[in-house]
Design a protein around this motif. Structure first.
Motif, PDB file in Angstrom:
ATOM      1  N   MET A   1       3.229  13.225  -1.192  1.00 16.42           N
ATOM      2  CA  MET A   1       2.421  12.037  -1.485  1.00 16.42           C
ATOM      3  C   MET A   1       2.125  11.292  -0.190  1.00 16.42           C
ATOM      4  N   GLU A   2       0.843  10.916   0.008  1.00 14.11           N
ATOM      5  CA  GLU A   2       0.431  10.124   1.161  1.00 14.11           C
ATOM      6  C   GLU A   2      -0.623   9.116   0.724  1.00 14.11           C
ATOM      7  N   CYS A   3      -0.595   7.922   1.328  1.00 14.08           N
ATOM      8  CA  CYS A   3      -1.630   6.911   1.113  1.00 14.08           C
ATOM      9  C   CYS A   3      -2.526   6.864   2.352  1.00 14.08           C
ATOM     10  N   TYR A   4      -3.837   6.798   2.116  1.00  6.48           N
ATOM     11  CA  TYR A   4      -4.776   6.690   3.223  1.00  6.48           C
ATOM     12  C   TYR A   4      -5.928   5.802   2.793  1.00  6.48           C
ATOM     13  N   GLU A   5      -6.144   4.730   3.567  1.00  8.84           N
ATOM     14  CA  GLU A   5      -7.091   3.691   3.212  1.00  8.84           C
ATOM     15  C   GLU A   5      -6.769   3.184   1.799  1.00  8.84           C
ATOM     16  N   LYS A   6      -7.706   3.212   0.861  1.00  8.94           N
ATOM     17  CA  LYS A   6      -7.432   2.682  -0.475  1.00  8.94           C
ATOM     18  C   LYS A   6      -7.249   3.791  -1.497  1.00  8.94           C
ATOM     19  N   ASN A   7      -6.659   4.904  -1.054  1.00 16.43           N
ATOM     20  CA  ASN A   7      -6.492   6.054  -1.935  1.00 16.43           C
ATOM     21  C   ASN A   7      -5.074   6.591  -1.829  1.00 16.43           C
ATOM     22  N   VAL A   8      -4.629   7.224  -2.907  1.00 14.47           N
ATOM     23  CA  VAL A   8      -3.311   7.848  -2.970  1.00 14.47           C
ATOM     24  C   VAL A   8      -3.518   9.330  -3.266  1.00 14.47           C
ATOM     25  N   PHE A   9      -2.921  10.187  -2.442  1.00 15.30           N
ATOM     26  CA  PHE A   9      -3.086  11.627  -2.582  1.00 15.30           C
ATOM     27  C   PHE A   9      -1.746  12.261  -2.930  1.00 15.30           C
ATOM     28  N   VAL A  10      -1.775  13.153  -3.922  1.00 13.41           N
ATOM     29  CA  VAL A  10      -0.572  13.853  -4.364  1.00 13.41           C
ATOM     30  C   VAL A  10      -0.871  15.338  -4.406  1.00 13.41           C
ATOM     31  N   SER A  11      -0.043  16.133  -3.739  1.00 13.63           N
ATOM     32  CA  SER A  11      -0.204  17.584  -3.821  1.00 13.63           C
ATOM     33  C   SER A  11       0.598  18.116  -4.994  1.00 13.63           C
ATOM     34  N   ARG A  12      -0.023  19.011  -5.734  1.00 12.17           N
ATOM     35  CA  ARG A  12       0.649  19.660  -6.859  1.00 12.17           C
ATOM     36  C   ARG A  12       0.458  21.159  -6.705  1.00 12.17           C
ATOM     37  N   GLU A  13       1.512  21.831  -6.276  1.00 14.06           N
ATOM     38  CA  GLU A  13       1.436  23.252  -5.947  1.00 14.06           C
ATOM     39  C   GLU A  13       0.307  23.483  -4.948  1.00 14.06           C
ATOM     40  N   GLY A  14      -0.798  24.131  -5.358  1.00 14.90           N
ATOM     41  CA  GLY A  14      -1.864  24.442  -4.420  1.00 14.90           C
ATOM     42  C   GLY A  14      -3.043  23.507  -4.459  1.00 14.90           C
ATOM     43  N   GLU A  15      -2.970  22.417  -5.240  1.00 15.40           N
ATOM     44  CA  GLU A  15      -4.098  21.508  -5.392  1.00 15.40           C
ATOM     45  C   GLU A  15      -3.713  20.084  -4.999  1.00 15.40           C
ATOM     46  N   VAL A  16      -4.731  19.250  -4.837  1.00 13.78           N
ATOM     47  CA  VAL A  16      -4.529  17.844  -4.482  1.00 13.78           C
ATOM     48  C   VAL A  16      -5.227  16.978  -5.520  1.00 13.78           C
ATOM     49  N   GLU A  17      -4.518  15.965  -6.006  1.00 12.14           N
ATOM     50  CA  GLU A  17      -5.158  14.968  -6.856  1.00 12.14           C
ATOM     51  C   GLU A  17      -5.195  13.643  -6.116  1.00 12.14           C
ATOM     52  N   MET A  18      -6.244  12.882  -6.368  1.00 10.12           N
ATOM     53  CA  MET A  18      -6.446  11.611  -5.669  1.00 10.12           C
ATOM     54  C   MET A  18      -6.525  10.480  -6.691  1.00 10.12           C
ATOM     55  N   TRP A  19      -5.817   9.414  -6.414  1.00  5.43           N
ATOM     56  CA  TRP A  19      -5.866   8.219  -7.234  1.00  5.43           C
ATOM     57  C   TRP A  19      -6.593   7.132  -6.453  1.00  5.43           C
ATOM     58  N   SER A  20      -7.631   6.561  -7.063  1.00 10.27           N
ATOM     59  CA  SER A  20      -8.438   5.530  -6.414  1.00 10.27           C
ATOM     60  C   SER A  20      -8.522   4.303  -7.307  1.00 10.27           C
ATOM     61  N   LYS A  21      -8.708   3.155  -6.655  1.00 11.35           N
ATOM     62  CA  LYS A  21      -8.822   1.902  -7.383  1.00 11.35           C
ATOM     63  C   LYS A  21     -10.228   1.757  -7.928  1.00 11.35           C
TER      64      LYS A  21
END
Length: 441
Positions: A368-388
């Motif tokens: 898990m990493e935060c960058y600017e106003k987004n949160v990124f989570v890696s799940r196995e081979g993919e990435v999901e992004m959480w945005s406001k």
């Protein structure tokens, strides 16, 4: 009129006349600043480069003003060749807008050797990318067009952080001391300037490195694993100036001194976040601590002794929030940093997976990493992004999830092991692959 000696350069067959004073602006590591004074019997120094680009570079050195934006990418490459210092490189860098919804894989950066990638990080000031793999550190320039690989005496590097275009900090879990490393490829074959700081105890190993505008933080654990602390170093002289949160283990109570394995600076609040977790017979346990470095005191602590302790945690300076991904459920939670002193519980965002089998450890290995106003989570081979996302009917906002680069059905991507951000890029490292995957917007 300048009294500096006149110097003649041969750039790709074209002669240029300038002064030693102008060339000294290129910095001590540039070949242009160390040219010998001219003599009547010696020919002008020759560089096999484009004379048109060099004329723009010379004009930039004389005036301090960069040329038109259309020339900047080519001129940045030329400036990197002549090893201009980071402040000048930043002036020649295009302002890069990070658009998370437009991120797509654009290139692969290949590494030398067969050792697995253990650490990927981007310099906060110069966008230099450094990668630790085995006993080597490979560094890419901001344009990603040039790289250099240096060998270190460490048998294996676990964490590296570039401090500038030429200097980095590195550490290992099984080798004592925090080390300074020259990131530039050197000659002769002693390819490295490597110096452990003499004031540190030789029995302390490094688990994590973080930074603030004025300090670099390192999480140390004794080789006997019975004590740990965070040490802050001054960035100018690289001397230890502060010891934070020393903990010691008494008897068999290992939970009393779990070392920090992640350090993040929350600039808007002036707090250092340190997080660590431990897997034992009773399950997972951990903590998230916030330190005020001005007073060297613990501002607040979140203890994790439940079934869904964090697999990873990240702080967002822009959103003033802390996020975690649960090790058992794989769910994403958040808490408001402005209300951290009255912390009661994590707030689940999204629909959640808690109805599933909590013994499957859905979040184990997630990054898990935060960058600017987004949160990124890696799940196995993919990435999901959480945005406001703002709600239309009231002055509130919610976190929305987006999936990035999902492959075709049945297509398997190797597990993501490292996740880093810088400029308009997301950098991924995958298990058993000796290259980096660069996503750009």
């Amino acid at each position: 009129m300048s009294t500096s000696p006149l110097i003649t350069l041969n750039i790709g067959g074209t002669l240029f006349h300038t002064t030693h004073q102008t060339l000294s602006l290129t910095g001590p590591t540039s070949p242009l600043s160390s040219l010998p004074l001219p003599s009547p019997s010696s020919p002008p120094p020759f560089f096999d480069r484009d004379p048109d680009l060099f004329s723009h570079l010379l004009s930039f050195l004389r005036s301090g003003f960069p040329p038109s934006p259309s020339l900047l990418p080519s001129l940045l490459t030329e400036a990197e060749f002549f090893s201009l210092p980071p402040p000048l490189l930043s002036k020649l860098s295009l302002p890069l807008h990070f658009n998370p919804f437009a991120l797509s894989p654009s290139l692969s950066l290949h590494l030398n050797g067969r050792d697995r990638i253990s650490s990927v990080s981007v310099s906060p000031s110069s966008s230099v990318l450094s990668v630790a793999h085995g006993c080597k550190v490979t560094t890419f320039t901001p344009s990603l067009l040039h790289k250099s690989t240096v060998l270190t005496p460490l048998p294996f590097i676990d964490v590296v952080l570039p401090l500038s275009s030429s200097l980095g900090a590195a550490g290992a879990k099984d080798f004592p001391g925090l080390h300074l490393v020259n990131l530039l490829e050197a000659s002769p074959p002693e390819v490295l300037h490597w110096a452990p700081h003499p004031s540190l105890a030789n029995s302390s190993t490094v688990l994590a490195i973080g930074y603030s505008p004025n300090l670099i933080f390192s999480s140390f654990e004794s080789c006997r694993r019975n004590s740990n602390a965070i040490v802050a170093f001054d960035l100018e002289k690289f001397e230890p100036v502060l010891e934070i949160g020393r903990k010691e283990i008494f008897a068999a109570e290992i939970d009393t001194a779990i070392p920090a394995t992640k350090l993040s600076w929350i600039n808007n609040l002036g707090l250092l976040m340190a997080a660590g977790s431990h897997a034992g017979p009773a399950g997972f346990s951990g903590y998230v601590r916030f330190f005020d470095t001005r007073t060297n005191r613990l501002a607040f602590e979140i203890e994790e002794k439940n079934l869904d302790c964090f697999a990873d945690v990240a702080a967002s300076d822009s959103l003033l929030s802390v996020f975690k991904v649960g090790v058992s459920s794989g769910d994403v939670y958040m808490t408001d940093l402005r209300k951290i002193e009255s912390f009661d519980n994590w707030t689940l965002i999204g629909e959640g997976r808690r109805s599933g089998d909590m013994k499957k450890k859905e979040g184990l290995g997630c990054k898990m990493e935060c960058y600017e106003k987004n949160v990124f989570v890696s799940r196995e081979g993919e990435v999901e992004m959480w945005s406001k996302a703002a709600m239309a009917d009231e002055e509130k906002s919610v976190m929305k999830r987006n999936f990035m680069g999902r492959g075709k059905e049945g297509e398997e991507k190797k597990k993501i092991t490292q996740l880093a951000f810088g400029g308009n890029r997301m950098i991924l490292a995958r298990k058993d692959e000796m290259c980096l995957e660069v996503w750009q917007s």
